[in-house]
Scaffold this active site. Structure first.
Site, short mmCIF file in Angstrom:
data_model
loop_
_atom_site.label_atom_id
_atom_site.label_comp_id
_atom_site.label_asym_id
_atom_site.label_seq_id
_atom_site.Cartn_x
_atom_site.Cartn_y
_atom_site.Cartn_z
CE LYS A 13 -2.12 -1.10 3.88
NZ LYS A 13 -1.39 -2.34 4.25
NE ARG A 89 -3.55 -1.46 10.30
CZ ARG A 89 -2.52 -0.87 9.68
NH1 ARG A 89 -2.63 0.33 9.17
NH2 ARG A 89 -1.38 -1.51 9.56
NE ARG A 128 7.82 -2.01 5.91
CZ ARG A 128 6.49 -1.95 6.09
NH1 ARG A 128 5.69 -1.60 5.10
NH2 ARG A 128 5.96 -2.26 7.26
NE ARG A 161 6.82 0.04 10.12
CZ ARG A 161 5.61 -0.03 9.59
NH1 ARG A 161 5.38 0.57 8.42
NH2 ARG A 161 4.64 -0.67 10.19
NE ARG A 172 2.87 -4.69 11.44
CZ ARG A 172 3.90 -4.49 10.61
NH1 ARG A 172 5.08 -5.02 10.89
NH2 ARG A 172 3.75 -3.76 9.55
P1 AMP Z 1 1.41 0.56 9.16
O1 AMP Z 1 2.51 1.55 8.96
O2 AMP Z 1 0.19 0.88 8.37
O3 AMP Z 1 1.87 -0.87 8.98
O4 AMP Z 1 0.96 0.70 10.70
C1 AMP Z 1 1.87 0.42 11.75
C2 AMP Z 1 1.12 0.28 13.06
O5 AMP Z 1 0.44 1.51 13.37
C3 AMP Z 1 0.03 -0.78 13.08
O6 AMP Z 1 0.53 -2.08 13.35
C4 AMP Z 1 -0.86 -0.26 14.22
O7 AMP Z 1 -0.29 -0.50 15.49
C5 AMP Z 1 -0.83 1.24 13.97
N1 AMP Z 1 -1.89 1.68 13.03
C6 AMP Z 1 -1.72 2.19 11.77
N2 AMP Z 1 -2.88 2.49 11.22
C7 AMP Z 1 -3.84 2.18 12.14
C8 AMP Z 1 -5.26 2.24 12.16
N3 AMP Z 1 -5.96 2.69 11.10
N4 AMP Z 1 -5.90 1.84 13.28
C9 AMP Z 1 -5.24 1.40 14.36
N5 AMP Z 1 -3.89 1.29 14.41
C10 AMP Z 1 -3.19 1.67 13.30
#
Ligand code: AMP
Length: 221
Positions: A13, A89, A128, A161, A172
């Protein structure tokens, strides 16, 4: 144009949004990036939500939805549109997003569900690397930077990360299957769901999305 990117962590994404946001002229809103910025800045919210992110859990809906609401309120009038990445999400977030957009007389054009196999997303996430300065994404094998550890775009330092380790990735993926997969139906029921196979990599998905955009634009006009 208002697009929601749906898919497991590692489906691509962020890479897709990075490749297309300028061409489409839309705001790229990644809740993951917004959350990491809060944590890095050490704000009160950042301190509160750090533990969720580090353990691979979701940050509470109210916190994330508020962040989105503020971003949309600040930009809705410029007419550029949005590419939402990593939001919504949960079903509650999907419902809230519809309401926030509606209050700003906006609505989602379509949700792109990027389907990718588990083995592929794990391989993508463990390799990554992210630029600490500009957020550009790389991969040790699939998309290496020209100079190891250095961002091609801005010369910043690349890092892994904290949540891109195997144990947190597994958590996750479970959270994704339980909380995020159900929202595919939210968009299917609205007739807004588009699907693309995301195993093939960034370029293939980019071309598929541009084709969908053309079709949606033709229907609109
Ligand atoms: P991402 O960078 O999208 O993989 O997000 C990293 C982390 O941020 C996720 O594993 C969640 O802990 C948190 N996170 C990101 N987007 C959301 C969301 N829409 N709702 C809840 N937690 C989020």
């Amino acid at each position: 144009m208002i697009i929601v990117l749906l898919g497991a962590p590692g489906a691509g994404k962020g890479t897709l949004a990075g490749a297309l946001k300028e061409q489409l002229g839309v705001h790229h809103i990644s809740t993951g990036d917004l959350i990491r910025a809060e944590i890095k800045a050490g704000t009160a919210i950042g301190l509160e939500i750090k533990r969720y992110v580090e353990s691979g859990a979701l940050v509470p809906d109210e916190v994330v939805t508020r962040m989105i609401e503020l971003r949309i309120a600040a930009t809705a009038r410029d007419g550029k549109g949005y590419m939402f990445d990593g939001f919504p999400r949960t079903s509650a977030q999907a419902v809230e997003l519809d309401k926030i957009l509606s209050r700003n007389t906006l609505k989602i054009d379509f949700a792109l569900f990027m389907e990718a196999s588990v083995d592929i997303v794990i391989q993508r996430l463990t390799g990554r690397r992210v630029c600490r300065a500009c957020g550009a994404l790389f991969h040790l094998k699939n998309m290496p930077s020209k100079k190891p550890g250095v961002c091609d775009a801005c010369g910043g330092e690349l890092y892994q990360r904290a949540d891109d380790n195997e144990e947190t990735i597994k958590k996750r993926m479970t959270v994704y299957n339980e909380s995020t997969m159900p929202i595919v139906d939210h968009y299917r029921l609205q007739g807004k769901l588009k699907m693309v196979n995301a195993d093939g990599g960034a370029e293939q998905v980019r071309v598929a999305l541009l084709k969908i955009l053309n079709e949606v634009n033709e229907k609109k006009s």
